[in-house]
Design a protein around this motif. Structure first.
Motif, mmCIF file in Angstrom:
data_model
loop_
_atom_site.group_PDB
_atom_site.id
_atom_site.type_symbol
_atom_site.label_atom_id
_atom_site.label_comp_id
_atom_site.label_asym_id
_atom_site.label_seq_id
_atom_site.Cartn_x
_atom_site.Cartn_y
_atom_site.Cartn_z
ATOM 1 N N ARG A 87 14.960 -31.373 15.570
ATOM 2 C CA ARG A 87 16.287 -31.927 15.292
ATOM 3 C C ARG A 87 16.500 -33.250 16.035
ATOM 4 N N TYR A 88 16.006 -33.326 17.258
ATOM 5 C CA TYR A 88 16.176 -34.551 18.043
ATOM 6 C C TYR A 88 15.483 -35.732 17.363
ATOM 7 N N SER A 89 14.320 -35.476 16.776
ATOM 8 C CA SER A 89 13.600 -36.561 16.102
ATOM 9 C C SER A 89 14.369 -37.046 14.878
ATOM 10 N N ILE A 90 15.073 -36.144 14.207
ATOM 11 C CA ILE A 90 15.902 -36.546 13.068
ATOM 12 C C ILE A 90 17.069 -37.409 13.539
ATOM 13 N N GLU A 91 17.708 -36.988 14.628
ATOM 14 C CA GLU A 91 18.824 -37.776 15.170
ATOM 15 C C GLU A 91 18.337 -39.157 15.626
ATOM 16 N N LEU A 92 17.147 -39.200 16.205
ATOM 17 C CA LEU A 92 16.577 -40.487 16.610
ATOM 18 C C LEU A 92 16.327 -41.379 15.399
ATOM 19 N N ALA A 93 15.875 -40.763 14.303
ATOM 20 C CA ALA A 93 15.623 -41.537 13.086
ATOM 21 C C ALA A 93 16.912 -42.172 12.575
ATOM 22 N N ALA A 139 9.259 -44.900 -2.425
ATOM 23 C CA ALA A 139 10.470 -45.698 -2.258
ATOM 24 C C ALA A 139 11.609 -44.784 -1.820
ATOM 25 N N TYR A 140 12.571 -45.356 -1.123
ATOM 26 C CA TYR A 140 13.659 -44.570 -0.548
ATOM 27 C C TYR A 140 15.003 -45.175 -0.939
ATOM 28 N N ARG A 141 16.009 -44.297 -0.989
ATOM 29 C CA ARG A 141 17.362 -44.748 -1.298
ATOM 30 C C ARG A 141 18.358 -43.852 -0.573
ATOM 31 N N LEU A 142 19.436 -44.455 -0.087
ATOM 32 C CA LEU A 142 20.471 -43.692 0.603
ATOM 33 C C LEU A 142 21.239 -42.851 -0.407
ATOM 34 N N ARG A 143 21.354 -41.565 -0.111
ATOM 35 C CA ARG A 143 22.029 -40.635 -1.017
ATOM 36 C C ARG A 143 23.409 -40.253 -0.492
ATOM 37 N N LYS A 144 23.515 -40.155 0.833
ATOM 38 C CA LYS A 144 24.782 -39.820 1.480
ATOM 39 C C LYS A 144 24.955 -40.706 2.708
ATOM 40 N N THR A 145 26.183 -40.892 3.103
ATOM 41 C CA THR A 145 26.453 -41.676 4.307
ATOM 42 C C THR A 145 25.872 -40.969 5.529
ATOM 43 N N LEU A 146 25.175 -41.718 6.343
ATOM 44 C CA LEU A 146 24.582 -41.142 7.547
ATOM 45 C C LEU A 146 25.661 -40.849 8.585
ATOM 46 N N TRP A 147 25.425 -39.825 9.366
ATOM 47 C CA TRP A 147 26.369 -39.435 10.406
ATOM 48 C C TRP A 147 26.080 -40.191 11.700
ATOM 49 N N GLN A 148 27.003 -40.097 12.629
ATOM 50 C CA GLN A 148 26.813 -40.706 13.944
ATOM 51 C C GLN A 148 25.973 -39.756 14.797
ATOM 52 N N PRO A 149 24.768 -40.139 15.177
ATOM 53 C CA PRO A 149 23.906 -39.221 15.934
ATOM 54 C C PRO A 149 24.480 -38.908 17.309
ATOM 55 N N ASP A 150 24.234 -37.689 17.758
ATOM 56 C CA ASP A 150 24.735 -37.245 19.065
ATOM 57 C C ASP A 150 23.543 -36.849 19.935
ATOM 58 N N PRO A 207 24.593 -31.775 9.763
ATOM 59 C CA PRO A 207 24.454 -32.789 10.816
ATOM 60 C C PRO A 207 25.364 -32.563 12.012
ATOM 61 N N HIS A 208 26.377 -31.721 11.857
ATOM 62 C CA HIS A 208 27.329 -31.509 12.943
ATOM 63 C C HIS A 208 27.092 -30.195 13.683
ATOM 64 N N LYS A 209 26.007 -29.519 13.351
ATOM 65 C CA LYS A 209 25.757 -28.216 13.955
ATOM 66 C C LYS A 209 24.273 -28.045 14.240
ATOM 67 N N PHE A 210 23.970 -27.510 15.407
ATOM 68 C CA PHE A 210 22.582 -27.173 15.714
ATOM 69 C C PHE A 210 22.537 -25.892 16.533
ATOM 70 N N LYS A 222 23.007 -37.394 23.077
ATOM 71 C CA LYS A 222 23.372 -36.892 24.404
ATOM 72 C C LYS A 222 23.590 -35.384 24.376
ATOM 73 N N ARG A 223 24.282 -34.896 23.351
ATOM 74 C CA ARG A 223 24.545 -33.456 23.243
ATOM 75 C C ARG A 223 23.246 -32.683 23.024
ATOM 76 N N LEU A 224 22.396 -33.199 22.146
ATOM 77 C CA LEU A 224 21.135 -32.519 21.871
ATOM 78 C C LEU A 224 20.229 -32.512 23.101
ATOM 79 N N ARG A 225 20.251 -33.598 23.832
ATOM 80 C CA ARG A 225 19.448 -33.643 25.052
ATOM 81 C C ARG A 225 19.903 -32.568 26.037
ATOM 82 N N ALA A 226 21.211 -32.423 26.180
ATOM 83 C CA ALA A 226 21.742 -31.399 27.084
ATOM 84 C C ALA A 226 21.325 -30.002 26.626
ATOM 85 N N LEU A 227 21.353 -29.770 25.319
ATOM 86 C CA LEU A 227 20.920 -28.481 24.789
ATOM 87 C C LEU A 227 19.435 -28.249 25.074
ATOM 88 N N GLY A 228 18.641 -29.303 24.910
ATOM 89 C CA GLY A 228 17.208 -29.185 25.164
ATOM 90 C C GLY A 228 16.900 -28.854 26.608
#
Length: 315
Positions: free
Chosen positions: A55-61, A120-131, A18-21, A133-139
């Motif tokens: 990747r952007y769609s995942i961050e949006l999710a 059905a869905y369940r949280l397995r790991k803590t979600l990260w803080q989406p970035d 989640p911290h690298k693209f 702005k950074r991904l948009r700049a890369l795009g």
């Protein structure tokens, strides 16, 4: 099959950081599969743009789950239907919520059990803080034209909370005064992640044209004309344009149809072009389309609802 699917999810989750693209480069083996298309159709810039959008769609999710306050309820197994009831979301929002959750399964942060509607869905790991702005700049660094897709994604995501609670209608807002300019930018052939569909569709259609001396073509759901534009360009390159006896362009949205007419008519002033309204979900014969009249029925991306595809084909 379930075992294989589960293994794929684990492989994808293990590879997700989640911290690298990094968009990277396409697999050289793709060239062999895509050799029938012009090289410019599937460029490295397109490949990297698609990777970025994925990747952007995942961050949006991730961002949307936070805005919808859904995360706190994912400690236990819950389906999208159950979550809608917990939060008093509109029942029709189930599909959108299911899409958001499914996007995060590949990250390993959310796990799923079951199939389809009963999933059905369940949280397995803590979600990260989406970035975002950074991904948009890369795009935009990959291709400035990616702004069209990113803007539309952001606009649609911004509507989700109000649509979920029934305060707004998704369709009305997506195609309202704020949404229309975004769609016009998105449905443009400068937008590579969209235009690739037009090039592929046009190539397949041209290869299947009959050999008769004259041709009649029906273009359905033509929108603002970007797919029509590419198709006519390819017809011209292959020497088919002079054989067209009639080309009927149909689009139910009046504004899109007028945009289409202005653009395409200016590009082909000597071609016999007609414009009309056609709802592909209603009987075509009742809308002036004579069965068997056309040699080719052409359309790109206008049968998006799988529940209506069979009916549209029968029409």
């Amino acid at each position: 099959m379930k075992s294989v699917g589960k293994q794929n999810e684990l492989v994808n989750a293990a590879a997700f950081d989640p911290h690298k693209f990094e968009a990277g480069h396409s697999d050289p083996r793709l060239a062999e599969y895509l050799k029938e298309f012009p090289p410019a159709t599937f460029s490295e810039r397109l490949y990297q743009s698609i990777e970025l959008m994925e990747r952007y769609s995942i961050e949006l999710a991730v961002d949307l789950l936070g805005r919808l306050n859904v995360v706190e309820q994912l400690g236990a197994w819950l389906s999208a239907d159950e979550l809608c009831r917990v939060f008093c979301f509109q029942p029709r929002f189930r599909l959108a919520l299911q899409w958001i959750l499914a996007r995060l399964v590949d990250t390993g942060c959310v796990e799923a059990q079951g199939d389809g509607k009963s999933c059905a869905y369940r949280l397995r790991k803590t979600l990260w803080q989406p970035d975002l702005k950074r991904l948009r700049a890369l795009g935009l660094d990959i291709d400035p034209a990616n702004a069209a897709t990113l803007d539309l994604l952001d606009h649609a995501a911004g509507l989700y909370p109000a649509v979920a609670t029934g305060r707004q209608s998704g369709d009305q807002n997506l195609f309202g005064p704020q949404g229309i300019p975004l769609w016009l930018n998105y449905f443009h052939n400068d937008n590579l992640t969209y235009a690739v569909n037009n090039w592929v569709g046009a190539g397949v259609a041209v290869d299947r044209l009959p050999t008769r001396r004259t041709l009649k073509i029906l273009d359905v759901g033509a929108g603002t004309g970007s797919a029509t534009e590419i198709f006519l360009k390819l017809l011209d390159q292959r020497g088919f344009l002079r054989r067209i006896e009639r080309y009927l362009i149909t689009e139910p949205n009046p504004y899109f149809r007028r945009c289409n007419q202005r653009k395409v008519a200016a590009q082909h002033p000597n071609l016999h072009l007609d414009w009309a309204t056609l709802d592909i979900d209603l009987p075509w014969s009742a809308q002036g389309i004579v069965p068997g009249e056309f040699d080719l029925v052409y359309g790109v991306g206008n049968a998006c609802d799988p529940t209506m595809i069979n009916q549209s084909i029968r029409n």
